[in-house]
Design a protein around this motif. Structure first.
Motif: not given
Length: 548
Positions: A465-480, A482-488
């Motif tokens: 739902a967050a993915f939107d390359p046109e708005e600059g959200r072309a790589i989406v990663m989860p965090t908990f 502040g720590k970055q996780g997977n999947p991407m």
């Protein structure tokens, strides 16, 4: 007004309340009964009808609607004729509709007999578009009420006003930093041109300069000499302070910053200023997207010739949440729960890639992917089932080490298998094999690790739902926390780079290279941080406590 059953011998001049069907004739609701109509009713054997009879001083519905419409009329407004107590108001030109809610609310509160409904204020309209409708509810309005309504409509600021869009010449300064993709720069120009032309304006040849204060100032001065009546700065990096590079460029050109930020999302990070009498704006990052955001509301007012003050901007909060942004934190989530995710943007095709080819060396002699939980379900099956529970399709499973056993652990599941012959080379080999097996018409792919069985389907949907390359959200990663996780989740534009990766690494290092294209999505628990590649770690996973 007298309303109710009316004997026909008293009904001359009364208004028929309900349609009556007679042999060979239909008398419609609202018909003023004349002698011929009464005779037809009597001929049908009727002795009375439900009707309304006006009393002294009451104004018939069409006349009342007509008079109120005339009181509301103004430049560039048109109207329909009155019919069944209704008059519609229309735009005579394209422009911005401004509604005075105080006047409209006072009219509607005056008496239940009169109503006025309008479009939302400060909305762009096209020529011939309907702006408002006036409807008289009963068959008549008390004359005294109508006189007060006419006075209200004619007193003070107009209840409705249409401000036509002006053919402004717009100058655009586009700043660049090393590593910014050419396609992003070109896209920003095209999106801005479309916005400007939709408002009847013209985009001057844009200035492309370094992301530096002096360079921006020089470019703004060149555009002013070229006749720009509105100045825009689209920064390679989003503005974060009124003293940042973009705003500083406006100030160095002799201008001033009037306001920074707005309660509209997307669009928060806009900076409003001016140079002499020319409005000068530093655009938020979302202005590179054609989708509605805060910059549209500002541009519409400027093109309509309206002055935009800080008070105007800060008054845009009600209705300013233009869409739900999955990249926001989750203040309403309960600890330990996965928030259900809305559907991905309409038309997006996103696959799920499950990497399940590794040799499981840290859990030898066990193959961690085949270790069963307390219900007898192998870890890889739990991961695949989570992917299938999301909205990502298709689901591609990459196998390698003990591929026959891994595939046998997934019976009856609607997945595509891709075998990584060179799986011994490490994670990159699995990734390349999976990417090569994807359909060609995708917009993105979410890369799931085979040893992360706690990442549920709704979590994956939040990324989609967050993915939107046109708005600059072309790589989406989860965090908990502040720590970055997977999947991407990756846009397909990165596939060529991902296919060149070698060694026992994934694609995460590309995040730093494309930082301006990354969106982080905060999750409600730490599932996105927890992989299980040792026996001790797996014993701490819910459902795997009995692993030996």
């Amino acid at each position: 007004m007298i309303f109710g059953p009316t004997p026909l011998d008293e009904a001359r001049g009364a208004i028929l309340a309900h349609t009556v069907r007679l042999p060979g004739r239909v008398l419609k609701k609202g018909t003023v009964l004349d002698q011929a109509a009464i005779a037809a009713l009597q001929g049908a054997g009727m002795g009375s009808v439900i009707a309304a009879r006006l009393e002294s001083g009451e104004v018939p519905e069409d006349e009342a609607a007509d008079r109120l419409a005339n009181a509301l009329m103004g430049p560039l407004l048109a109207r329909s004729r009155a019919s069944t107590g209704r008059v519609n108001l229309f735009a005579d030109a394209a422009g911005l509709l401004v509604v005075n809610p105080v006047t409209i609310n006072r009219l509607n509160a005056l008496d239940e007999s009169l109503t006025v409904a309008t479009l939302t204020s400060h909305i762009p309209v096209s020529a011939k578009e309907m702006l408002a409708t006036i409807k008289v509810i009963p068959f008549a309005v008390p004359g005294a009420v109508l006189e007060v309504a006419e006075l209200l409509a004619r007193t003070g600021p107009p209840a409705l006003s249409l401000h036509p869009f002006r053919p402004l010449k717009v100058g655009l300064v586009l700043t660049e930093l090393p590593g910014v993709k050419e396609s992003v720069m070109e896209g920003a120009v095209e999106v801005t041109r479309d916005r400007v032309e939709a408002l009847c304006g013209t985009l001057l040849p844009h200035e492309r300069v370094r992301h530096e204060t002096q360079a921006i100032s020089d470019a703004l001065n060149r555009l002013r000499r070229a006749g720009a009546q509105l100045l825009l700065v689209a920064g390679a990096s989003a503005v974060v302070d009124r003293r940042d590079v973009g705003p500083a460029g406006i100030v160095r050109s002799g201008g001033a910053i009037d306001h920074f930020g707005m309660p509209v999302d997307p669009g928060n990070l806009i900076c409003l200023g001016h140079i002499d009498e020319i409005p000068a704006l530093v655009l938020p990052g979302c202005a590179k997207s054609p989708k509605l955001n805060g910059i549209d509301w500002i541009l519409q007012r400027l093109f309509a010739g309206l002055r935009v003050t800080p008070a105007d901007v800060m008054g845009m909060g009600v209705g300013g949440l233009l869409k739900e942004m999955e990249a926001r934190p989750l203040p309403r989530d309960l600890p330990g729960t996965a928030a259900p995710g809305p559907a991905p943007r309409r038309g997006r095709k996103i696959a799920a890639l499950v990497l399940a080819a590794g040799r499981s060396r840290r859990m030898a002699p066990l193959n961690k992917l085949l270790v069963q939980d307390d219900q007898g379900v192998p870890m890889v099956a739990r991961v695949v089932d989570n992917a299938l529970a999301s909205r990502a399709r298709p689901v591609v499973v990459v196998t390698g080490y003990e591929h026959e056993r891994v595939e046998a652990a997934l019976p009856g599941r609607s997945v595509i298998f891709a075998h990584a012959e060179d799986y011994a080379e490490g994670l990159s080999a699995s990734l390349r094999a999976g990417l090569a097996a994807l359909p060609k018409d995708l917009d993105g792919v979410v890369v799931c690790l085979g040893d992360m069985p706690l990442v549920a389907g709704p979590m994956i949907d939040r990324l989609l739902a967050a993915f939107d390359p046109e708005e600059g959200r072309a790589i989406v990663m989860p965090t908990f926390r502040g720590k970055q996780g997977n999947p991407m989740l990756w846009a397909m534009e990165f596939l060529p780079e991902m296919m060149t990766i070698s060694g026992d690494v994934g694609a995460r290092h590309l995040v730093g290279k494309h930082a301006d294209r990354v969106a982080e999505v905060e999750m409600a628990d730490d599932a996105v941080l927890r992989d299980f590649d040792t026996t001790d770690a797996l014993k701490k996973a819910p459902g795997f406590e009995k692993v030996r």
